[in-house]
Write a protein that holds these residues in place. Structure first.
Motif, short mmCIF file in Angstrom:
data_model
loop_
_atom_site.label_atom_id
_atom_site.label_comp_id
_atom_site.label_asym_id
_atom_site.label_seq_id
_atom_site.Cartn_x
_atom_site.Cartn_y
_atom_site.Cartn_z
N TRP A 1 67.23 -58.29 -31.15
CA TRP A 1 68.06 -58.04 -29.98
C TRP A 1 69.47 -58.54 -30.25
O TRP A 1 69.67 -59.59 -30.86
CB TRP A 1 67.47 -58.76 -28.76
N ASP A 2 70.45 -57.78 -29.79
CA ASP A 2 71.84 -58.08 -30.10
C ASP A 2 72.54 -58.69 -28.88
O ASP A 2 72.52 -58.11 -27.78
CB ASP A 2 72.56 -56.79 -30.51
N ALA A 3 73.15 -59.85 -29.07
CA ALA A 3 73.75 -60.60 -27.97
C ALA A 3 74.87 -59.80 -27.30
O ALA A 3 75.00 -59.81 -26.06
CB ALA A 3 74.28 -61.94 -28.47
N GLU A 4 75.70 -59.10 -28.08
CA GLU A 4 76.81 -58.34 -27.50
C GLU A 4 76.29 -57.18 -26.65
O GLU A 4 76.84 -56.88 -25.59
CB GLU A 4 77.72 -57.81 -28.60
N LEU A 5 75.23 -56.52 -27.11
CA LEU A 5 74.65 -55.43 -26.34
C LEU A 5 74.05 -55.95 -25.04
O LEU A 5 74.22 -55.35 -23.97
CB LEU A 5 73.58 -54.71 -27.16
N LEU A 6 73.33 -57.07 -25.11
CA LEU A 6 72.72 -57.64 -23.91
C LEU A 6 73.79 -58.02 -22.89
O LEU A 6 73.63 -57.78 -21.69
CB LEU A 6 71.89 -58.87 -24.28
N GLU A 7 74.89 -58.57 -23.37
CA GLU A 7 75.97 -58.94 -22.46
C GLU A 7 76.60 -57.69 -21.83
O GLU A 7 76.89 -57.66 -20.63
CB GLU A 7 77.03 -59.74 -23.20
N ALA A 8 76.81 -56.66 -22.66
CA ALA A 8 77.42 -55.43 -22.14
C ALA A 8 76.56 -54.79 -21.05
O ALA A 8 77.08 -54.32 -20.03
CB ALA A 8 77.65 -54.45 -23.28
N PHE A 9 75.26 -54.77 -21.26
CA PHE A 9 74.36 -54.14 -20.29
C PHE A 9 73.96 -55.09 -19.15
O PHE A 9 73.35 -54.66 -18.18
CB PHE A 9 73.10 -53.62 -20.99
N GLY A 10 74.28 -56.38 -19.28
CA GLY A 10 73.93 -57.34 -18.24
C GLY A 10 72.46 -57.61 -18.15
O GLY A 10 71.88 -57.69 -17.06
N ILE A 11 71.81 -57.78 -19.31
CA ILE A 11 70.36 -57.99 -19.37
C ILE A 11 70.05 -59.35 -19.98
O ILE A 11 70.45 -59.62 -21.12
CB ILE A 11 69.69 -56.86 -20.19
N PRO A 12 69.35 -60.24 -19.27
CA PRO A 12 69.02 -61.56 -19.82
C PRO A 12 68.03 -61.45 -20.98
O PRO A 12 67.03 -60.72 -20.89
CB PRO A 12 68.37 -62.29 -18.64
N ARG A 13 68.30 -62.16 -22.05
CA ARG A 13 67.42 -62.10 -23.22
C ARG A 13 66.01 -62.58 -22.90
O ARG A 13 65.03 -62.15 -23.51
CB ARG A 13 68.02 -62.92 -24.37
N ALA A 14 65.89 -63.48 -21.92
CA ALA A 14 64.59 -64.08 -21.62
C ALA A 14 63.54 -63.07 -21.19
O ALA A 14 62.34 -63.34 -21.29
CB ALA A 14 64.76 -65.14 -20.53
N ILE A 15 63.95 -61.89 -20.70
CA ILE A 15 62.96 -60.92 -20.23
C ILE A 15 62.44 -60.05 -21.37
O ILE A 15 61.48 -59.30 -21.19
CB ILE A 15 63.52 -60.03 -19.11
N LEU A 16 63.05 -60.15 -22.55
CA LEU A 16 62.72 -59.23 -23.65
C LEU A 16 61.54 -59.73 -24.47
O LEU A 16 61.37 -60.93 -24.69
CB LEU A 16 63.93 -59.06 -24.57
N PRO A 17 60.73 -58.81 -24.98
CA PRO A 17 59.61 -59.20 -25.86
C PRO A 17 60.09 -59.58 -27.25
O PRO A 17 61.21 -59.26 -27.64
CB PRO A 17 58.75 -57.94 -25.90
N GLU A 18 59.23 -60.23 -27.99
CA GLU A 18 59.50 -60.52 -29.40
C GLU A 18 59.33 -59.23 -30.21
O GLU A 18 58.37 -58.48 -29.99
CB GLU A 18 58.54 -61.58 -29.91
#
Length: 495
Positions: free
Chosen positions: A196-213
């Motif tokens: 998972w890419d931090a810049e993409l998550l920030e752009a889309f406004g999605i918390p990393r904590a909800i994502l699967p491994e």
């Protein structure tokens, strides 16, 4: 040692469980459809709890019907409809709303918002994907923005996101994981790092904590907790089109297959090279075997092909069952000048026009239901030709033979027309359930049920071959009319 391998194939319209022997023959199967939910025009939903119920039912039915027990299975592989988005509560296990299906177009307004900075290819360098309603990231964003309390739950760490594979693995084993093929369809994963890419998550406004491994496609993840298959390891996960690529044993760069299902999906293996498309295709992960680098693919995605046959059946009532379309289409010698562009969810490859809508062009008083049926079948072949031409331009590799699979390949009128309009040989493999077979193959490789890729290549064989019979002038005239019809579907919805 167990003599069989299981495959759970969760598709757009149904869920299946199949059991294969070592030779790739089906020894047990069960299948059940689930409801297609259309709350508004362009919106498509599934009930995740219904999918989980159907999953339990087909596993139990296939195992009981064949007299097999859990000890007879070496492993289970999972393959699934991709991009379809589920968010559920970590504590209760309940989805916060229905799943948003890959065909759903409710996020179209977001595309304009995100394209203002960087255009439609803003994220393509990292993800291989253009901005489109197709992928998961914008669907997650929509749920977080529009479902009461969803963002607060996400920020608190109480929400989990997954594509359908993730949801089912969590239900079966308790693990919150996905594989890199499915992750590559979210528009949140970096193709190079497979993370998972931090810049993409920030752009889309999605918390990393909800994502699967993110895991490889081929490894032992955990044992199932479902009674009918309790203790059997889940050992492979592949998005459905990547599973068909594996099931067709396209392990080498330059090998390709086309799956005719709800939509059409042509994938070409590009090896370990990430090839960025310049002609409207997607770059995606093909598969990753544990301990090996990922292999990548170019993909041409067509939203509506088999779904158009279902529409003819369910919405117009012109046929009683999907298989009836071939007889109806054979009632006329040609399409009578009728062309059907099924842009129900916009147009995917190679156009990526989310505001296109379906059109039937060329109607006259001469036209009848058989001409429409024929145009429905021909639409799948025309769209495939467009993708093949884009694939050849991007890859520089000519496709002399098209390997086909999926439910529509039983339609011999379509297969002959596909060869005709392509001007290439079309082949149908002996085992047509290549999506489920691909899931079984990766699970078998992970557990030693299969020794190596050569074992799998040795199993692939041809059932039937079609050669082109149409003269070049007629072929190009028909394709010209198709291209003209496609332009009529453009920009139907206002921006």
């Amino acid at each position: 040692m167990p003599e069989f391998i299981g495959a759970l194939d969760q598709g757009t319209t149904s869920t299946r469980f199949l059991v294969f022997d070592r030779a790739g023959r089906i020894v047990a199967s069960a299948q059940k459809e689930h409801q297609q939910i259309y709350p508004e025009p362009g919106w498509v939903e599934h009930d995740p709890e219904e999918i989980w119920l159907r999953t339990r039912e087909v596993i139990a039915e296939a195992m009981a019907g064949s007299g097999l027990g859990h000890s007879d299975l070496a492993a289970i592989g999972i393959t699934n409809q991709r991009e379809t988005t589920v968010l559920w509560n970590r504590k209760t296990g309940r989805p916060v709303m229905n799943a948003l299906v890959w065909q759903d177009t409710r996020v179209a307004d977001y595309i304009h918002e995100f394209a203002r900075e960087g255009g439609p290819d803003r994220f393509r360098a990292k993800t291989g994907l253009p901005l489109a309603t197709y992928f998961s990231a914008l669907k997650v964003r929509w749920v977080l923005d529009n479902v009461a309390g969803a963002r607060e739950q996400a920020e608190a760490g109480d929400l989990m996101f997954g594509t359908i594979d993730t949801f089912l693995v969590w239900k079966l084993t308790g693990l919150h994981i996905t594989d890199c093929t499915n992750a590559s369809r979210t528009q949140l994963m970096d193709l190079k790092t497979l993370d998972w890419d931090a810049e993409l998550l920030e752009a889309f406004g999605i918390p990393r904590a909800i994502l699967p491994e993110i895991r490889s496609s081929c490894e032992v993840y955990a044992e199932t907790q479902l009674d009918a298959v309790r203790g059997v390891p889940v050992a492979g996960i592949l998005g459905d089109q990547q599973a068909a690529l594996v099931g067709q044993t396209c392990f080498r760069a330059g090998e390709a297959k086309n799956t005719y299902g709800t939509g059409c999906f042509l994938l070409m293996n590009t090896g370990t090279e990430i090839v960025q498309s310049r002609h409207g295709l997607l770059t995606t992960v093909a598969f990753q075997f544990q301990g090996h680098p990922a292999q990548y693919a170019l993909e041409g995605s067509v939203a509506i092909t088999g779904a158009l046959v279902q529409w003819l059946r369910d919405n117009l009532g012109l046929i009683g069952k999907s298989a009836d379309i071939e007889a109806l289409a054979r009632g006329v010698e040609d399409n009578g000048g009728v062309y059907f562009v099924p842009a129900f969810s916009g147009l995917y490859a190679p156009y990526w026009k989310h505001n296109a809508r379906g059109v039937i062009a060329g109607l006259t008083r001469y036209s009848n239901k058989s001409h429409i049926a024929r145009a429905v079948l021909e639409a799948a072949a025309f769209q495939t030709r467009e993708v093949v031409e884009a694939m050849e331009q991007d890859s520089g590799v000519p496709l002399s033979v098209l390997r086909t699979d999926g439910g529509m390949v039983e339609n011999e009128l379509l297969m002959q027309f596909q060869a005709d309009i392509l001007g290439r040989t079309v082949v149908r493999p002996a085992v047509k359930e290549t999506t489920a077979l691909g899931a079984a193959y990766v699970a078998g490789l992970a557990t030693g049920f299969y020794a190596n890729l050569d074992d799998l290549r040795a199993q692939w064989s041809v059932d039937r071959t079609w050669e082109p019979r149409m003269d070049v002038a007629r072929r190009e005239k028909m394709f010209g009319f198709w291209k003209k019809a496609v332009t009529r579907s453009f920009d139907w919805e206002e921006e």
